[in-house]
Structure formats: structure tokens, C-alpha cells
Scaffold this active site. Sequence first.
Site, PDB file in Angstrom:
ATOM      1  N   CYS A 101       0.864  -1.186   0.000  1.00 10.97           N
ATOM      2  CA  CYS A 101       0.000   0.000   0.000  1.00 10.97           C
ATOM      3  C   CYS A 101       0.903   1.240   0.000  1.00 10.97           C
ATOM      4  CB  CYS A 101      -0.897  -0.030   1.244  1.00 10.97           C
ATOM      5  SG  CYS A 101      -1.706   1.542   1.545  1.00 10.97           S
ATOM      6  N   HIS A 157      -6.285   3.264   0.913  1.00 10.23           N
ATOM      7  CA  HIS A 157      -5.874   3.578   2.293  1.00 10.23           C
ATOM      8  C   HIS A 157      -6.569   4.890   2.611  1.00 10.23           C
ATOM      9  CE1 HIS A 157      -2.461   3.827   5.482  1.00 10.23           C
ATOM     10  NE2 HIS A 157      -3.212   4.920   5.661  1.00 10.23           N
ATOM     11  N   CYS A 194       0.703   3.335   3.222  1.00 15.44           N
ATOM     12  CA  CYS A 194       1.407   2.689   4.347  1.00 15.44           C
ATOM     13  C   CYS A 194       2.910   2.901   4.181  1.00 15.44           C
ATOM     14  CB  CYS A 194       1.115   1.191   4.398  1.00 15.44           C
ATOM     15  SG  CYS A 194      -0.470   0.773   5.140  1.00 15.44           S
ATOM     16  N   HIS A 221      -7.917   8.346   3.125  1.00 12.89           N
ATOM     17  CA  HIS A 221      -7.301   9.676   3.022  1.00 12.89           C
ATOM     18  C   HIS A 221      -8.386  10.710   2.854  1.00 12.89           C
ATOM     19  CE1 HIS A 221      -7.434   7.853  -0.993  1.00 12.89           C
ATOM     20  NE2 HIS A 221      -7.631   9.075  -1.472  1.00 12.89           N
ATOM     21  N   ASP A 272      -0.369  16.167  -1.881  1.00 13.58           N
ATOM     22  CA  ASP A 272      -0.807  15.288  -2.967  1.00 13.58           C
ATOM     23  C   ASP A 272       0.159  15.463  -4.138  1.00 13.58           C
ATOM     24  OD1 ASP A 272      -3.847  13.978  -3.880  1.00 13.58           O
ATOM     25  OD2 ASP A 272      -2.331  14.368  -5.411  1.00 13.58           O
TER      26      ASP A 272
HETATM   27  P1  AMP Z   1      -8.376   9.140  -4.485  1.00 15.50           P
HETATM   28  O1  AMP Z   1      -8.860   9.233  -5.909  1.00 15.50           O
HETATM   29  O2  AMP Z   1      -9.265   9.862  -3.505  1.00 15.50           O
HETATM   30  O3  AMP Z   1      -8.077   7.711  -4.069  1.00 15.50           O
HETATM   31  O4  AMP Z   1      -7.046   9.973  -4.461  1.00 15.50           O
HETATM   32  C1  AMP Z   1      -5.764   9.443  -4.404  1.00 15.50           C
HETATM   33  C2  AMP Z   1      -4.841  10.635  -4.394  1.00 15.50           C
HETATM   34  O5  AMP Z   1      -3.536  10.188  -4.031  1.00 15.50           O
HETATM   35  C3  AMP Z   1      -4.708  11.328  -5.756  1.00 15.50           C
HETATM   36  O6  AMP Z   1      -5.079  12.706  -5.622  1.00 15.50           O
HETATM   37  C4  AMP Z   1      -3.229  11.162  -6.100  1.00 15.50           C
HETATM   38  O7  AMP Z   1      -2.691  12.281  -6.756  1.00 15.50           O
HETATM   39  C5  AMP Z   1      -2.595  10.944  -4.727  1.00 15.50           C
HETATM   40  N1  AMP Z   1      -1.351  10.177  -4.729  1.00 15.50           N
HETATM   41  C6  AMP Z   1      -1.131   8.991  -5.324  1.00 15.50           C
HETATM   42  N2  AMP Z   1       0.134   8.564  -5.062  1.00 15.50           N
HETATM   43  C7  AMP Z   1       0.699   9.513  -4.274  1.00 15.50           C
HETATM   44  C8  AMP Z   1       1.991   9.664  -3.680  1.00 15.50           C
HETATM   45  N3  AMP Z   1       2.953   8.739  -3.826  1.00 15.50           N
HETATM   46  N4  AMP Z   1       2.223  10.769  -2.936  1.00 15.50           N
HETATM   47  C9  AMP Z   1       1.268  11.700  -2.795  1.00 15.50           C
HETATM   48  N5  AMP Z   1       0.040  11.615  -3.321  1.00 15.50           N
HETATM   49  C10 AMP Z   1      -0.245  10.542  -4.067  1.00 15.50           C
HETATM   50 ZN    ZN Z   2      -2.173   1.357   3.723  1.00 17.62          ZN
END
Ligand code: AMP
Ligand code: ZN
Length: 143
Positions: free
Chosen positions: A4, A97, A7, A99, A30
Site C-alpha cells: 500500500c 488507504h 502505508c 485519506h 498530494d
Molecule cells: P483518491 O482518488 O481519492 O483515491 O485519491 C488518491 C490521491 O492520491 C490522488 O489525488 C493522487 O494524486 C494521490 N497520490 C497517489 N500517489 C501519491 C503519492 N505517492 N504521494 C502523494 N500523493 C499521491
Molecule cells: Zn495502507
Amino acid sequence: MEKCIFCEIANHNLPANIVFEDNDVMAFADINPATKGHLLVIPKRHFINIFDVDDAALNRILQLAKRIARIMPETVGCSGINLFHSAGEVAWQEVMHFHLHIIPRYNRKELQRPFVPHSTDRDELKEIALALNKKIKEGFCNG
Ligand code: AMP
Ligand code: ZN
């Protein structure tokens, strides 16, 4: 099983622009910001989304989101904030996960409002409110 990514970020195995962390929660930038200053607040423990997060973790997440929201205007110059959470693939959740997105807002036009009325059926509103109220009275909302 695939790792994940959040994580991994929580455990410092993947880099992130960390805004705040303690033993339970973390806020970081993000990687693909919807607006300038877009952050994510996560519990360090793995929960998938609102359907399975526990109350203690959710309280900490909301508390941190509130504190960060209040310093955003003076820090990034925004005039408002959207808090956003997607639960389930059907609701656009991509990272499984928990958020909470904190999305600073600078003007009304920069993002599309994600919902438009799907119906004007007043009976449907009443029916659903009654059904949920009945479940709550039966105690289905505890825990
Ligand atoms: P969701 O569509 O609500 O699941 O949003 C997932 C969010 O995680 C998106 O806005 C991505 O840009 C962000 N995201 C994915 N990988 C990373 C990462 N390694 N570091 C920071 N943000 C990330
Ligand atoms: Zn996780």
C-alpha cells in the site's frame, strides 16, 4: 500482496512532502495537486475508507484537517477549502488507504462541482430519510 503506497509513506519507506505527523496521523502533499497546496490527511494505520475507519482514527484525522485548514489562507493565500473523501472504486477512490483531501480554493471556476441534482423527487428524499432514521433508531449506527 501489493504494498500500500500510503502505508509506505506512513512508514517512511516512500518519500513524501510531509506537512505534519505524529504516532497516529500524517498530512502530506498530494503528488498531483488539484489546486495549489492540495494535501492528504491519513491515519498511519491502514484503513480502507470511511466504511472501516475506527472512530479514534477518524477523530484525529478530522482534528488535524481542521487545524491545517485554518492555517491555509494565511499560508497559501486561498479563500476557501474543500474537504473530500472517496469511498469505493465507484466513488473514484484510487488509493485504498483512508485519506481525506484538503483542497485549497482560490476561485469558484478552477474545479468542477462534482455533483448536480440527480432527481427532484420529493418522495424519494422522504423515503430515504425515513429508512435511515429507522436504522439509526434500531441502533445500526453504533460503533
Ligand atoms: P483518491 O482518488 O481519492 O483515491 O485519491 C488518491 C490521491 O492520491 C490522488 O489525488 C493522487 O494524486 C494521490 N497520490 C497517489 N500517489 C501519491 C503519492 N505517492 N504521494 C502523494 N500523493 C499521491
Ligand atoms: Zn495502507
